[in-house]
Design a protein around this motif. Structure first.
Motif, PDB file in Angstrom:
ATOM      1  N   THR A 488      -2.282  11.499   8.163  1.00  0.00           N
ATOM      2  CA  THR A 488      -2.039  10.064   8.232  1.00  0.00           C
ATOM      3  C   THR A 488      -3.261   9.428   8.890  1.00  0.00           C
ATOM      4  N   PRO A 489      -3.829   8.347   8.426  1.00  0.00           N
ATOM      5  CA  PRO A 489      -3.303   7.584   7.281  1.00  0.00           C
ATOM      6  C   PRO A 489      -3.660   8.252   5.954  1.00  0.00           C
ATOM      7  N   ILE A 490      -3.028   7.755   4.878  1.00  0.00           N
ATOM      8  CA  ILE A 490      -3.293   8.243   3.529  1.00  0.00           C
ATOM      9  C   ILE A 490      -3.456   7.043   2.612  1.00  0.00           C
ATOM     10  N   CYS A 491      -3.967   7.317   1.429  1.00  0.00           N
ATOM     11  CA  CYS A 491      -4.088   6.258   0.421  1.00  0.00           C
ATOM     12  C   CYS A 491      -2.758   6.125  -0.310  1.00  0.00           C
ATOM     13  N   ALA A 492      -2.447   4.886  -0.739  1.00  0.00           N
ATOM     14  CA  ALA A 492      -1.203   4.634  -1.474  1.00  0.00           C
ATOM     15  C   ALA A 492      -1.114   5.566  -2.674  1.00  0.00           C
ATOM     16  N   ASP A 515      12.029   6.564   4.587  1.00  0.00           N
ATOM     17  CA  ASP A 515      11.647   5.145   4.533  1.00  0.00           C
ATOM     18  C   ASP A 515      11.144   4.796   3.133  1.00  0.00           C
ATOM     19  N   ASN A 516       9.896   4.482   2.969  1.00  0.00           N
ATOM     20  CA  ASN A 516       9.374   4.059   1.663  1.00  0.00           C
ATOM     21  C   ASN A 516       8.859   5.214   0.826  1.00  0.00           C
ATOM     22  N   GLY A 517       9.101   6.435   1.281  1.00  0.00           N
ATOM     23  CA  GLY A 517       8.568   7.588   0.572  1.00  0.00           C
ATOM     24  C   GLY A 517       9.452   8.061  -0.557  1.00  0.00           C
ATOM     25  N   THR A 518       8.841   8.746  -1.527  1.00  0.00           N
ATOM     26  CA  THR A 518       9.548   9.358  -2.651  1.00  0.00           C
ATOM     27  C   THR A 518       9.400  10.867  -2.541  1.00  0.00           C
ATOM     28  N   SER A 535       3.332   2.089   3.793  1.00  0.00           N
ATOM     29  CA  SER A 535       3.581   2.769   5.062  1.00  0.00           C
ATOM     30  C   SER A 535       5.067   2.926   5.309  1.00  0.00           C
ATOM     31  N   GLY A 536       5.446   3.995   5.974  1.00  0.00           N
ATOM     32  CA  GLY A 536       6.851   4.219   6.271  1.00  0.00           C
ATOM     33  C   GLY A 536       7.017   5.215   7.401  1.00  0.00           C
ATOM     34  N   SER A 537       8.201   5.235   7.950  1.00  0.00           N
ATOM     35  CA  SER A 537       8.515   6.141   9.044  1.00  0.00           C
ATOM     36  C   SER A 537       9.339   7.304   8.531  1.00  0.00           C
ATOM     37  N   VAL A 538       9.040   8.477   9.034  1.00  0.00           N
ATOM     38  CA  VAL A 538       9.836   9.661   8.742  1.00  0.00           C
ATOM     39  C   VAL A 538      10.814   9.836   9.895  1.00  0.00           C
ATOM     40  N   MET A 539      12.107   9.851   9.561  1.00  0.00           N
ATOM     41  CA  MET A 539      13.139  10.006  10.584  1.00  0.00           C
ATOM     42  C   MET A 539      14.059  11.149  10.214  1.00  0.00           C
ATOM     43  N   VAL A 556       3.910   7.350   8.863  1.00  0.00           N
ATOM     44  CA  VAL A 556       2.921   7.675   7.846  1.00  0.00           C
ATOM     45  C   VAL A 556       2.277   6.346   7.448  1.00  0.00           C
ATOM     46  N   LYS A 557       1.023   6.162   7.939  1.00  0.00           N
ATOM     47  CA  LYS A 557       0.323   4.922   7.634  1.00  0.00           C
ATOM     48  C   LYS A 557      -0.326   5.035   6.267  1.00  0.00           C
ATOM     49  N   VAL A 558      -0.086   4.043   5.434  1.00  0.00           N
ATOM     50  CA  VAL A 558      -0.593   4.051   4.068  1.00  0.00           C
ATOM     51  C   VAL A 558      -1.597   2.924   3.915  1.00  0.00           C
ATOM     52  N   ILE A 559      -2.760   3.289   3.459  1.00  0.00           N
ATOM     53  CA  ILE A 559      -3.780   2.285   3.142  1.00  0.00           C
ATOM     54  C   ILE A 559      -3.579   1.873   1.695  1.00  0.00           C
ATOM     55  N   ARG A 560      -3.426   0.603   1.511  1.00  0.00           N
ATOM     56  CA  ARG A 560      -3.220   0.130   0.137  1.00  0.00           C
ATOM     57  C   ARG A 560      -4.449   0.466  -0.696  1.00  0.00           C
ATOM     58  N   ARG A 561      -4.232   1.108  -1.814  1.00  0.00           N
ATOM     59  CA  ARG A 561      -5.336   1.531  -2.662  1.00  0.00           C
ATOM     60  C   ARG A 561      -5.982   0.297  -3.292  1.00  0.00           C
TER      61      ARG A 561
END
Length: 815
Positions: A488-492, A515-518, A535-539, A556-561
C-alpha cells in the motif's frame, strides 16, 4: 338429571300447556296466470282475462258493484280473514289467480301445473291455501321447493266447488257474468264460497327456507272441474325446546319419576314413556330403576325423543376418609370406608382398580376418591373423599446466554414454579462466582476460566422436592487478531494479498469486510487476493464461541490510475510549424511527451516547433504520484509538409514605361509547391490563372502581388513594383464608324483617351453645329439629343490636357 334439546321447526310452536291457536300470515307470491276479479270500469269482460266456469262467470268487487248499480262483490282490498288465518290476494288489476285444469279438460287460460314463487323465501311450519273449484271438486298435488334446490311432496288437497261447500272462509258474495253492460249477478246470500286448505311442512324438511310451491291438478269431478288458487298464507316457525328430568328410586321400590317438558313449536303435544305399562303423560310415576325413552309428538306429527336413567338409592350409608388431606405427588395415602345402618360388601375405589375397605394409593394429582359398596338389597351406595396433592415445585431455569466469552457475565433466571416459602439449592453454580442474586434469583455469574460449567437446581416447597434441572454453560476464550497487507499504496485496479496472522480455535468463524475491494480468491481465514479500484479499509471480525474480536483496520490506499489524453491545436502544417498540445489527462501530476522527431518535453501543455517535413507520432505518458502510469500514443498524428514558395517574372518587366495602347503584360509563374494561385494587379483586378496576361485600362504605377497556397492551406506571397503605364504619346483616332447595330464599329471611340480622364472631345456637323461633347473616354454613338445623325462627314476637336497639343480632324458616319 336434566337434558335440553333445541330443534328447528317450520312451525310457530306455542306452549304445550295451555294450547294456543297458530297464526297464519299472508305470503306474497308471483306466478298467477289469470285475472278473475272485475274491479273497475263498467265491463266485466274488459276488467278480467278469462271466465272461470262453464256459464261465463267471474268474481267482482263491491266497488265494481257500486259503480255499476249491481249487488254483491268481494272486498276491494283482497284481504280475507278467518279466525287466526289471513290471506291476501294479488292486485285485482293484474293476474290474481292460478287457474288450473286436468290436461284432458284444458280450457282457454288454464294450466295443468303452476308454480307460485315467494317474493321473499322464508321458513314455515304450516301453509294454507285460499282456493275454490268450479264445475265440481278438484284434486291438486303440492310440491315444495326450497332455496337449497331440494324438493318435498306435501301431499294432495281436494278443493271444493265454489257452491255449497263447507266450511267456507267467505260466502254469498255473488258472481257476475263476464259481459259488457248489462251484467247480471247470481248466487247471492250463500254462494259462491272461498275455502281454506291447510297442510303441514314434512318433518324431514323442517328448517329449510321455502322458495316456491308447485300445484298440479291430478283429478276433476266428472273430468270437468277446475281449480283456482287465490292466495297463500303460512305460519312462521320457531324452534321447539324440550327437556327431561328424573328422580331416582329408593332401592327395593318402584318409586322413581320421569318428566318431559316442551315449549314453543306446533301444539298441542302428545307424550309417551316406554314404562311398563306405557304412560302417555308428560310425567311418568312409580318408575323402577332402569333406562327409559320419552317421546314428544307435536301437532305436525313430528317426533322427538329423550333418554333418562332412574338409579337405585340405598337406605344404608357409607363414609370415606383418607390418612392425610394433602400429600406430595406420588406419596402414599391410606383410604378407608366405614358403614352404618346396614351391612355393606364388595368395596371398590375409583379412580383406579383398588378394592377393599382400606387401601393405599399414590396420587399424582388432587383426586376425589369414590368408594362404592353393595347393601343387602343389592343397591350400590357411594361416598367421596378428596385428597389434595400439594403442588410440586419445578426447578427450570435459564442461563443466558448459554455460551459466553471469558470475562463476560451470565444471567441465571429461575423459570419454574414455587411459593414464596420455597428453598433453592444451586450447588454453588459449579465454581462460578456470584456477582449478585439470592434465593430464586436472578443471579449474575462470572466464571474463572474457559471451559464447560454444569449448573443445577433443586427446589423444595412445603416438604415437596422438585426434580433436579441441569444446564451447561460454555465459556469461550477470546481470539487474538492480526492482519497484514502485501502493499500500500497501490494503483487503482491492482491486487493485494491480505493475510491473517492471529490465533483462534478451529471453530472460529471469520467475518471479513474488504470495503471497496473485490475478492479475487480466498476463503475462511485466507490469505485473500483482493482488487481495489478505490481506497478502502480491510476489517476482520472473528466469532470464536461466544467471543468476538475485531482486528485493527488496515487501510489500502489506492492511487487513482491516471488517464492520458491530449489534443493538438493542429494536426498538419507547413514547415516550420508550431503545434500546441492541450493536455486533457485526468488524475495525473507529471507528464512526459515524445513528439516523434526525437525531441521530448516535461511540460503539462507544451508547444513544439516541427522544422522538418513528415508524419510524426506523438506519445504522452501521464503519471500519478510517481507510481501509476497511463500512456497514450497517437500514430502519424502530425503531418508537416513543405511550404509553398511564390515567385514570378513578367514581360514587359518592372519600371519600364509602357504606353497605354501597349499596356499588355504577360506574367510567368515560377512558384513551387503550390496548388492554387491568386494575382492582384494593383488596379483593383485579380486572377486565379497560373500564368495570366493582363491589360491595364488606366495609367499609373502598379504593384503586382502573387499569393501561392499549397494543399493544406499554407500561403506564400511575393510583390513586384512598379509596372508603369503612361498615356499614349500620339493618339490614334479612327476616321469612320457605322452605327447600324451590327456590333461592328457601332461607336466612334478613341481608346487613348482612357489614359486621359480630363480630355475633352467636341464633334460638329458640316454646318459647324456642336452634336457631341465628352470628357475623358467618351465614345460617340452617332446621335444628338437622342436623334440619329445623318451619314456624312463630321469634324472633331480633342483637347487631351493642358499643355498638350490639340487634335482636330474629320470622321465619316456611315450607314
Amino acid at each position: 338429571m336434566k337434558h335440553f334439546f333445541t330443534l328447528i321447526l317450520l312451525t310457530l310452536l306455542t306452549g304445550w300447556q295451555p294450547l294456543f291457536a297458530q297464526t297464519f300470515s299472508p305470503i306474497s307470491v308471483s306466478g298467477f296466470n289469470a285475472d278473475i276479479v272485475a274491479e273497475a270500469g263498467n265491463s266485466a269482460l274488459a276488467a278480467t282475462s278469462t271466465v272461470i266456469d262453464g256459464s261465463n262467470h267471474v268474481i267482482h268487487t263491491t266497488a265494481f258493484a257500486t259503480a255499476n248499480s249491481l249487488s254483491g262483490g268481494i272486498t276491494p282490498t283482497g284481504t280475507f280473514v278467518s279466525g287466526t288465518k289471513t290471506w291476501q290476494m294479488a292486485a285485482f288489476n293484474a293476474n290474481n289467480a292460478l287457474y288450473m285444469a286436468v290436461p284432458s279438460n284444458a280450457v282457454p287460460n288454464t294450466v295443468g301445473t303452476g308454480t307460485l314463487t315467494l317474493a321473499t323465501p322464508a321458513v314455515y311450519s304450516k301453509l294454507s291455501l285460499l282456493a275454490f273449484a268450479t264445475e265440481g271438486t278438484a284434486t291438486v298435488s303440492v310440491l315444495l321447493t326450497f332455496t337449497d334446490g331440494t324438493t318435498s311432496n306435501a301431499g294432495t288437497i281436494t278443493i271444493k266447488d265454489w257452491f255449497n261447500g263447507t266450511p267456507a272462509v267467505v260466502q254469498g258474495y255473488g258472481r257476475i257474468t263476464r259481459t259488457n253492460t248489462p251484467m247480471t249477478v247470481d248466487g247471492l246470500t250463500t254462494n259462491p264460497r272461498f275455502y281454506g286448505f291447510d297442510f303441514n311442512i314434512p318433518c324431514a324438511v323442517l328448517g329449510k327456507s321455502l322458495a316456491s310451491v308447485t300445484f298440479t291438478q291430478l283429478a276433476a269431478t266428472g273430468g270437468t272441474s277446475r281449480a283456482l288458487i287465490l292466495a297463500l298464507a303460512g305460519v312462521a316457525y320457531t324452534p321447539v325446546s324440550y327437556s327431561s328430568t328424573h328422580t331416582d328410586a329408593i332401592c327395593g321400590g318402584a318409586n322413581g319419576t320421569l318428566t318431559l317438558t316442551a315449549t314453543n313449536g306446533s301444539t298441542p303435544y302428545t307424550f309417551k314413556w316406554n314404562t311398563t305399562p306405557v304412560q302417555a303423560t308428560a310425567i311418568a310415576i312409580n318408575v323402577p330403576a332402569g333406562a327409559y325413552t320419552g317421546t314428544l309428538t307435536d301437532a305436525n306429527g313430528c317426533v322427538y325423543t329423550v333418554n333418562e336413567t332412574v338409579s337405585l338409592i340405598s337406605s344404608a350409608t357409607i363414609t370415606a376418609s383418607a390418612s392425610a388431606a394433602a400429600v406430595c405427588a406420588g406419596d402414599p395415602v391410606t383410604l378407608s370406608a366405614t358403614s352404618s345402618s346396614g351391612t355393606l360388601t364388595n368395596y371398590s375405589w375409583s379412580p383406579g382398580t383398588l378394592t377393599g375397605q382400606t387401601v393405599t394409593d399414590h396420587p399424582s394429582d388432587t383426586t376425589a376418591y369414590i368408594v362404592s359398596a353393595k347393601d343387602v338389597f343389592g343397591c350400590i351406595i357411594k361416598d367421596t373423599v378428596n385428597v389434595a396433592v400439594k403442588p410440586t415445585p419445578t426447578s427450570s431455569f435459564t442461563a443466558s446466554p448459554g455460551i459466553i466469552c471469558l470475562g463476560s457475565t451470565d444471567t441465571v433466571t429461575f423459570t419454574g414454579t414455587a411459593s414464596a416459602a420455597a428453598t433453592y439449592n444451586w450447588n454453588n453454580f459449579d465454581g462460578g462466582t456470584i456477582q449478585s442474586g439470592s434465593d430464586a434469583g436472578p443471579y449474575i455469574i462470572t466464571f474463572p476460566h474457559a471451559g464447560i460449567y454444569n449448573l443445577s437446581l433443586q427446589v423444595t416447597d412445603d416438604g415437596c422436592a422438585s426434580a433436579v434441572t441441569r444446564q451447561a454453560v460454555t465459556i469461550s476464550a477470546p481470539p487474538a487478531l492480526q492482519l497484514a497487507v502485501s502493499k500500500t499504496p497501490i494503483c487503482a485496479g491492482d491486487t493485494v494479498t491480505i493475510t491473517y496472522t492471529g490465533t483462534a480455535t478451529t471453530a472460529a468463524v471469520p467475518a471479513w469486510h474488504f470495503d471497496n475491494g473485490t475478492v479475487i480468491s480466498g476463503t475462511g481465514f485466507g490469505p485473500y487476493q483482493v482488487k481495489y479500484d478505490t481506497s478502502g479499509s480491510v476489517m476482520l471480525g472473528v466469532t470464536d464461541g461466544a467471543c468476538t474480536a475485531a482486528a485493527d483496520p488496515l487501510l489500502v490506499k489506492v492511487i487513482r490510475r491516471p488517464i492520458a489524453r491530449f489534443t493538438p491545436d493542429i494536426t498538419q502544417g507547413c514547415a516550420p510549424a508550431v503545434v500546441t498540445f492541450d493536455n486533457r489527462s485526468n488524475y495525473a501530476d507529471s507528464y512526459q511527451w515524445s513528439f516523434g522527431d526525437g525531441t521530448t518535453s516535461l511540460l503539462e501543455d507544451p508547444s513544439h516547433t516541427y522544422s522538418n517535413t513528415g508524419l510524426f507520432t506523438v506519445t504522452l505518458t501521464a503519471t500519478a504520484q510517481g507510481q501509476c502510469v497511463s500512456t497514450i500514443t497517437k500514430t502519424s498524428l502530425i503531418n508537416i509538409v513543405p511550404p509553398p514558395i511564390a515567385l514570378f517574372s513578367s514581360a514587359p518587366g518592372q519600371n519600364i514605361a509602357v504606353e497605354f495602347k501597349n499596356a499588355n503584360f504577360t506574367f510567368n509563374n515560377n512558384s513551387r509547391n503550390g496548388v492554387t494561385y491568386e494575382w492582384e494587379f494593383g488596379d483593383g483586378t485579380s486572377s486565379t490563372a497560373f500564368a495570366p496576361e493582363h491589360r491595364y485600362e488606366v495609367t499609373g504605377d502598379f504593384r503586382v502581388t502573387l499569393y501561392v497556397t499549397n494543399d493544406i492551406g499554407c500561403i506564400d506571397s511575393i510583390s513586384r513594383a512598379y509596372y508603369k503605364v503612361i498615356p499614349d504619346l500620339q493618339l490614334e483616332i479612327p476616321n469612320a464608324f457605322s452605327p447600324n447595330g451590327d456590333g461592328i464599329n457601332d461607336r466612334w471611340e478613341v481608346d487613348g483617351l482612357k489614359a486621359r480622364p480630363n480630355a475633352t472631345t467636341e464633334i460638329f456637323n458640316r454646318y459647324g453645329q456642336l452634336v457631341f461633347k465628352g470628357i475623358g473616354f467618351s465614345p460617340w454613338d452617332g446621335t444628338w439629343k437622342g436623334q440619329l445623325m445623318p451619314f456624312g462627314t463630321y469634324y472633331y476637336i480633342i483637347k487631351p490636357a493642358p499643355g498638350e497639343k490639340t487634335y482636330a480632324g474629320w470622321v465619316s458616319l456611315l450607314r
